[in-house]
Write an enzyme that holds these catalytic residues in place. Structure first.
Site, PDB file in Angstrom:
ATOM      1  CB  SER A   1      29.813  -8.046   7.854  1.00  0.00           C
ATOM      2  OG  SER A   1      28.651  -8.772   7.504  1.00  0.00           O
TER       3      SER A   1
ATOM      4  CE1 TYR B   1      31.401  -8.119   2.312  1.00  0.00           C
ATOM      5  CE2 TYR B   1      30.204  -9.664   3.701  1.00  0.00           C
ATOM      6  CZ  TYR B   1      30.448  -8.367   3.275  1.00  0.00           C
ATOM      7  OH  TYR B   1      29.728  -7.330   3.827  1.00  0.00           O
TER       8      TYR B   1
HETATM    9  N1  LIG Z   1      24.483  -4.113   2.511  1.00  0.00           N
HETATM   10  C1  LIG Z   1      24.612  -4.998   3.480  1.00  0.00           C
HETATM   11  O1  LIG Z   1      23.672  -5.743   3.784  1.00  0.00           O
HETATM   12  C2  LIG Z   1      25.895  -5.095   4.262  1.00  0.00           C
HETATM   13  C3  LIG Z   1      25.946  -5.985   5.346  1.00  0.00           C
HETATM   14  C4  LIG Z   1      27.091  -6.042   6.127  1.00  0.00           C
HETATM   15  C5  LIG Z   1      28.165  -5.234   5.847  1.00  0.00           C
HETATM   16  N2  LIG Z   1      28.100  -4.398   4.775  1.00  0.00           N
HETATM   17  C6  LIG Z   1      29.287  -3.575   4.492  1.00  0.00           C
HETATM   18  O2  LIG Z   1      28.911  -2.206   4.373  1.00  0.00           O
HETATM   19  C7  LIG Z   1      29.750  -1.561   3.420  1.00  0.00           C
HETATM   20  C8  LIG Z   1      28.895  -0.893   2.349  1.00  0.00           C
HETATM   21  O3  LIG Z   1      28.083  -1.883   1.722  1.00  0.00           O
HETATM   22  P1  LIG Z   1      26.988  -1.541   0.637  1.00  0.00           P
HETATM   23  O4  LIG Z   1      25.986  -2.626   0.742  1.00  0.00           O
HETATM   24  O5  LIG Z   1      26.576  -0.129   0.752  1.00  0.00           O
HETATM   25  O6  LIG Z   1      27.848  -1.745  -0.711  1.00  0.00           O
HETATM   26  P2  LIG Z   1      27.518  -1.172  -2.179  1.00  0.00           P
HETATM   27  O7  LIG Z   1      28.273  -2.069  -3.126  1.00  0.00           O
HETATM   28  O8  LIG Z   1      26.061  -1.052  -2.351  1.00  0.00           O
HETATM   29  O9  LIG Z   1      28.179   0.270  -2.167  1.00  0.00           O
HETATM   30  C9  LIG Z   1      29.574   0.359  -1.941  1.00  0.00           C
HETATM   31  C10 LIG Z   1      30.120   1.683  -2.415  1.00  0.00           C
HETATM   32  O10 LIG Z   1      31.532   1.610  -2.215  1.00  0.00           O
HETATM   33  C11 LIG Z   1      32.175   2.011  -3.420  1.00  0.00           C
HETATM   34  N3  LIG Z   1      33.458   1.317  -3.537  1.00  0.00           N
HETATM   35  C12 LIG Z   1      33.657   0.004  -3.826  1.00  0.00           C
HETATM   36  N4  LIG Z   1      34.961  -0.242  -3.915  1.00  0.00           N
HETATM   37  C13 LIG Z   1      35.601   0.918  -3.659  1.00  0.00           C
HETATM   38  C14 LIG Z   1      36.961   1.284  -3.606  1.00  0.00           C
HETATM   39  N5  LIG Z   1      37.936   0.408  -3.870  1.00  0.00           N
HETATM   40  N6  LIG Z   1      37.277   2.568  -3.302  1.00  0.00           N
HETATM   41  C15 LIG Z   1      36.296   3.478  -3.076  1.00  0.00           C
HETATM   42  N7  LIG Z   1      34.992   3.188  -3.134  1.00  0.00           N
HETATM   43  C16 LIG Z   1      34.655   1.920  -3.415  1.00  0.00           C
HETATM   44  C17 LIG Z   1      31.213   1.639  -4.539  1.00  0.00           C
HETATM   45  O11 LIG Z   1      31.467   2.392  -5.715  1.00  0.00           O
HETATM   46  C18 LIG Z   1      29.873   1.944  -3.900  1.00  0.00           C
HETATM   47  O12 LIG Z   1      29.497   3.289  -4.096  1.00  0.00           O
HETATM   48  C19 LIG Z   1      30.666  -2.646   2.863  1.00  0.00           C
HETATM   49  O13 LIG Z   1      31.885  -2.610   3.549  1.00  0.00           O
HETATM   50  C20 LIG Z   1      29.919  -3.921   3.168  1.00  0.00           C
HETATM   51  O14 LIG Z   1      30.775  -5.030   3.286  1.00  0.00           O
HETATM   52  C21 LIG Z   1      26.990  -4.310   3.971  1.00  0.00           C
END
Ligand SMILES: NC(=O)c1ccc[n+]([C@@H]2O[C@H](COP(=O)([O-])OP(=O)(O)OC[C@H]3O[C@@H](n4cnc5c(N)ncnc54)[C@H](O)[C@@H]3O)[C@@H](O)[C@H]2O)c1
Length: 268
Positions: free
Chosen positions: A145, A159
């Site tokens: 991120s 985080y």
């Molecule tokens: N959305 C953003 O703006 C953003 C920004 C920077 C980084 N990220 C990173 O991108 C990745 C995805 O983010 P997102 O926004 O789609 O999150 P989200 O919470 O919307 O979706 C995450 C998915 O991962 C699954 N998950 C969570 N814990 C788990 C585990 N222990 N084992 C297996 N599956 C698991 C959840 O069930 C869900 O389906 C993350 O690593 C997040 O840190 C997201």
């Protein structure tokens, strides 16, 4: 299906039931990859069905597993190899984010982030790499991120710490496996509209979460959040042979959000 850059590749994608993982899965199928969608949430099956609806030739298996559990990830990687004959790309996407003031953040919350965000990626890499070594090549794409390595907001201590750690893991694995033709890169996303960000908006402004989302967009030079499939395009590139000389990189994808030097100087 677009004849494409991931034709012949087999990818394991974690956190694929929703959010970015869903966008990555859809994009991988679009470019011809066979995929294993892994998630804690059994709704991963419904998400796979939705993608099959768009791409009837899609080759997808789903596995309900917790990335924080090493054995479950070893089993998920083995099922991928069994179903498709190889494992070429690992998209280590699953992650969690819980906001809290630092002095109130419990050790349980801290450890939850470490278990999922750091150990989850660690486990996914350790489960997938043996198959890549067998193949003599592979690609790993890690969801870091901008948070932690470049910027941070209050309440993101656990985080930010875990996402910054993934940059170190990316660099080390890139060096360690370069001569064995496994490339390792990470994405540094700003904001995409996903269930995670919707939850953060509720934690930030329980009365009016939508205004918290709108305020994110206002601070981004492109004036919008990313779509999950836009992040999927980056993961597809990094997982493909088009990125053959790219390893150990942190690729920022943030609509310019980390660029402005001030909020007051300029012509617009
Ligand atoms: N959305 C953003 O703006 C953003 C920004 C920077 C980084 N990220 C990173 O991108 C990745 C995805 O983010 P997102 O926004 O789609 O999150 P989200 O919470 O919307 O979706 C995450 C998915 O991962 C699954 N998950 C969570 N814990 C788990 C585990 N222990 N084992 C297996 N599956 C698991 C959840 O069930 C869900 O389906 C993350 O690593 C997040 O840190 C997201």
């Amino acid at each position: 299906m677009v004849q494409g850059k991931l034709e012949g590749k087999v990818a394991i994608i974690t956190g694929a039931a929703a959010g970015l993982g869903e966008g990555i899965a859809e994009t991988y199928v679009k470019y011809g990859a066979k995929i294993c969608m892994v998630d804690l949430d059994p709704n991963v099956d419904k998400t796979a069905e939705r993608i099959r609806g768009m791409y009837p030739d899609a080759q997808i298996i789903t596995v309900v597993a917790n990335v924080a559990d090493k054995q479950q990830m070893i089993d998920a990687a083995a099922k991928t190899k069994e179903a498709f004959g190889s494992l070429d790309v690992a998209c280590c996407n699953a992650g969690v984010c819980r906001l809290a003031p630092f002095e109130e953040m419990t050790d349980e919350t801290r450890d939850f982030h470490i278990d999922v965000n750091i150990k989850g990626v660690w486990n996914t890499c350790q489960a997938a790499i043996p198959y890549m070594l067998e193949e003599g090549k592979g690609a790993i794409v890690i969801a870091s991120s901008v948070t932690g390595d470049i910027v941070a907001d209050a309440g993101e201590a656990a985080y930010a710490m875990t996402k910054a750690a993934l940059v170190g893991l990316t660099r080390c694995l890139a060096v360690e496996y370069a001569d064995r033709h496994i490339r390792v890169n990470c994405s540094q996303l700003g904001y995409a509209r996903t269930p995670m960000v919707e939850k953060m908006a509720v934690e930030s402004n329980p009365e009016d979460p939508e205004s918290a989302i709108n305020d994110i967009a206002v601070g981004v030079p492109m004036k919008r959040l990313a779509k999950p499939t836009e992040v999927g395009e980056l993961f597809a590139f990094l997982g493909s042979d088009e990125a053959s000389y790219l390893t150990g990189s942190q690729v920022v994808i943030d609509g310019g959000s980390t660029l402005p030097e001030t909020m007051s100087i300029g012509t617009n």
